[in-house]
Design a protein around this motif. Structure first.
Motif, PDB file in Angstrom:
ATOM      1  N   GLY A   1       0.811  -1.216   0.000  1.00  0.00           N
ATOM      2  CA  GLY A   1       0.000   0.000   0.000  1.00  0.00           C
ATOM      3  C   GLY A   1       0.843   1.263   0.000  1.00  0.00           C
ATOM      4  O   GLY A   1       0.519   2.246  -0.677  1.00  0.00           O
ATOM      5  N   ALA A   2       1.948   1.255   0.760  1.00  0.00           N
ATOM      6  CA  ALA A   2       2.813   2.435   0.815  1.00  0.00           C
ATOM      7  C   ALA A   2       3.422   2.721  -0.558  1.00  0.00           C
ATOM      8  O   ALA A   2       3.538   3.879  -0.970  1.00  0.00           O
ATOM      9  N   ALA A   3       3.795   1.684  -1.271  1.00  0.00           N
ATOM     10  CA  ALA A   3       4.380   1.869  -2.602  1.00  0.00           C
ATOM     11  C   ALA A   3       3.346   2.399  -3.584  1.00  0.00           C
ATOM     12  O   ALA A   3       3.647   3.256  -4.418  1.00  0.00           O
ATOM     13  N   ALA A   4       2.116   1.917  -3.490  1.00  0.00           N
ATOM     14  CA  ALA A   4       1.060   2.398  -4.382  1.00  0.00           C
ATOM     15  C   ALA A   4       0.757   3.867  -4.107  1.00  0.00           C
ATOM     16  O   ALA A   4       0.598   4.663  -5.050  1.00  0.00           O
ATOM     17  N   TRP A   5       0.702   4.247  -2.851  1.00  0.00           N
ATOM     18  CA  TRP A   5       0.455   5.641  -2.512  1.00  0.00           C
ATOM     19  C   TRP A   5       1.615   6.532  -2.936  1.00  0.00           C
ATOM     20  O   TRP A   5       1.407   7.661  -3.397  1.00  0.00           O
ATOM     21  N   THR A   6       2.819   6.045  -2.803  1.00  0.00           N
ATOM     22  CA  THR A   6       3.980   6.835  -3.220  1.00  0.00           C
ATOM     23  C   THR A   6       3.944   7.096  -4.718  1.00  0.00           C
ATOM     24  O   THR A   6       4.179   8.217  -5.178  1.00  0.00           O
ATOM     25  N   GLY A   7       3.647   6.068  -5.511  1.00  0.00           N
ATOM     26  CA  GLY A   7       3.537   6.243  -6.959  1.00  0.00           C
ATOM     27  C   GLY A   7       2.427   7.215  -7.329  1.00  0.00           C
ATOM     28  O   GLY A   7       2.596   8.072  -8.212  1.00  0.00           O
ATOM     29  N   ALA A   8       1.284   7.113  -6.644  1.00  0.00           N
ATOM     30  CA  ALA A   8       0.159   8.008  -6.938  1.00  0.00           C
ATOM     31  C   ALA A   8       0.482   9.452  -6.557  1.00  0.00           C
ATOM     32  O   ALA A   8       0.164  10.396  -7.295  1.00  0.00           O
ATOM     33  N   VAL A   9       1.129   9.644  -5.407  1.00  0.00           N
ATOM     34  CA  VAL A   9       1.493  11.004  -4.969  1.00  0.00           C
ATOM     35  C   VAL A   9       2.529  11.612  -5.906  1.00  0.00           C
ATOM     36  O   VAL A   9       2.452  12.797  -6.253  1.00  0.00           O
ATOM     37  N   LEU A  10       3.493  10.816  -6.345  1.00  0.00           N
ATOM     38  CA  LEU A  10       4.493  11.331  -7.290  1.00  0.00           C
ATOM     39  C   LEU A  10       3.847  11.735  -8.613  1.00  0.00           C
ATOM     40  O   LEU A  10       4.194  12.772  -9.195  1.00  0.00           O
ATOM     41  N   LEU A  11       2.909  10.925  -9.100  1.00  0.00           N
ATOM     42  CA  LEU A  11       2.208  11.270 -10.343  1.00  0.00           C
ATOM     43  C   LEU A  11       1.410  12.557 -10.172  1.00  0.00           C
ATOM     44  O   LEU A  11       1.475  13.455 -11.026  1.00  0.00           O
ATOM     45  N   ALA A  12       0.645  12.670  -9.081  1.00  0.00           N
ATOM     46  CA  ALA A  12      -0.180  13.860  -8.863  1.00  0.00           C
ATOM     47  C   ALA A  12       0.689  15.108  -8.686  1.00  0.00           C
ATOM     48  O   ALA A  12       0.401  16.162  -9.269  1.00  0.00           O
ATOM     49  N   THR A  13       1.757  14.992  -7.914  1.00  0.00           N
ATOM     50  CA  THR A  13       2.643  16.137  -7.681  1.00  0.00           C
ATOM     51  C   THR A  13       3.337  16.567  -8.967  1.00  0.00           C
ATOM     52  O   THR A  13       3.403  17.756  -9.289  1.00  0.00           O
ATOM     53  N   GLY A  14       3.871  15.611  -9.706  1.00  0.00           N
ATOM     54  CA  GLY A  14       4.554  15.940 -10.957  1.00  0.00           C
ATOM     55  C   GLY A  14       3.626  16.563 -11.983  1.00  0.00           C
ATOM     56  O   GLY A  14       3.978  17.546 -12.638  1.00  0.00           O
ATOM     57  N   THR A  15       2.420  16.003 -12.101  1.00  0.00           N
ATOM     58  CA  THR A  15       1.459  16.537 -13.067  1.00  0.00           C
ATOM     59  C   THR A  15       1.013  17.944 -12.665  1.00  0.00           C
ATOM     60  O   THR A  15       0.919  18.842 -13.517  1.00  0.00           O
ATOM     61  N   ALA A  16       0.752  18.147 -11.378  1.00  0.00           N
ATOM     62  CA  ALA A  16       0.317  19.476 -10.912  1.00  0.00           C
ATOM     63  C   ALA A  16       1.417  20.514 -11.100  1.00  0.00           C
ATOM     64  O   ALA A  16       1.153  21.631 -11.582  1.00  0.00           O
ATOM     65  N   CYS A  17       2.632  20.176 -10.746  1.00  0.00           N
ATOM     66  CA  CYS A  17       3.748  21.128 -10.922  1.00  0.00           C
ATOM     67  C   CYS A  17       3.980  21.446 -12.392  1.00  0.00           C
ATOM     68  O   CYS A  17       4.225  22.603 -12.752  1.00  0.00           O
ATOM     69  N   TYR A  18       3.893  20.441 -13.240  1.00  0.00           N
ATOM     70  CA  TYR A  18       4.095  20.673 -14.678  1.00  0.00           C
ATOM     71  C   TYR A  18       2.971  21.540 -15.244  1.00  0.00           C
ATOM     72  O   TYR A  18       3.212  22.402 -16.085  1.00  0.00           O
TER      73      TYR A  18
END
Length: 145
Positions: free
Chosen positions: A115-132
């Motif tokens: 679960g921690a790995a899935a949340w980390t991947g999702a947070v990285l995607l959301a953060t990267g997309t929002a910043c871009y």
């Protein structure tokens, strides 16, 4: 050499059918490809003998999403030219720095049910997309000749 034609035998093959396989090519010595004795394969570690587990769709989706987010963050931070640094840097961190199994830093190599790995991947995607989306890629200097 394997596959090299062998000299014709004393009896020439008929024109209607090709010569047998034994006459067309040499036999290869593949002693390295099979164990010397029937019990020799049991000396190998279990991880080598057993078939590897195939990655699941969730594992691939989690890795792809997280790495895409890291690439987007890399484009914002370093520009499009060096956007590859963040995914490769995180992979190097994962491979060469000790981490807790299933933790946040080792999310790329964590098992599919983590679960921690899935949340980390999702947070990285959301953060990267929002910043871009908010800041866009960093402008890099253009070199003209």
């Amino acid at each position: 050499m394997c596959g090299r034609p062998v000299a014709a035998s004393t009896s020439a093959p008929s024109a209607t059918r090709p010569p047998p396989i034994e006459q067309r090519t040499t036999r290869c010595s593949r002693a390295w490809a099979r164990p010397c004795s029937p019990g020799a394969s049991s000396a190998l570690p279990t991880s080598i003998r057993s078939r590897r587990e195939q990655p699941t769709a969730a594992f691939l989706l989690r890795g792809s999403a997280g790495l895409a987010g890291l690439a987007a963050l890399g484009a914002v931070l370093f520009g499009a030219t060096y956007a590859w640094l963040t995914p490769v840097g995180w992979l190097a961190l994962t491979l060469f720095v000790p981490h807790r199994p299933g933790g946040v830093t080792g999310w790329l190599l964590a098992p599919a049910g983590s679960g921690a790995a899935a949340w980390t991947g999702a947070v990285l995607l959301a953060t990267g997309t929002a910043c871009y989306a908010l800041f866009g890629p960093r402008a890099t200097a253009r070199v003209t000749c």
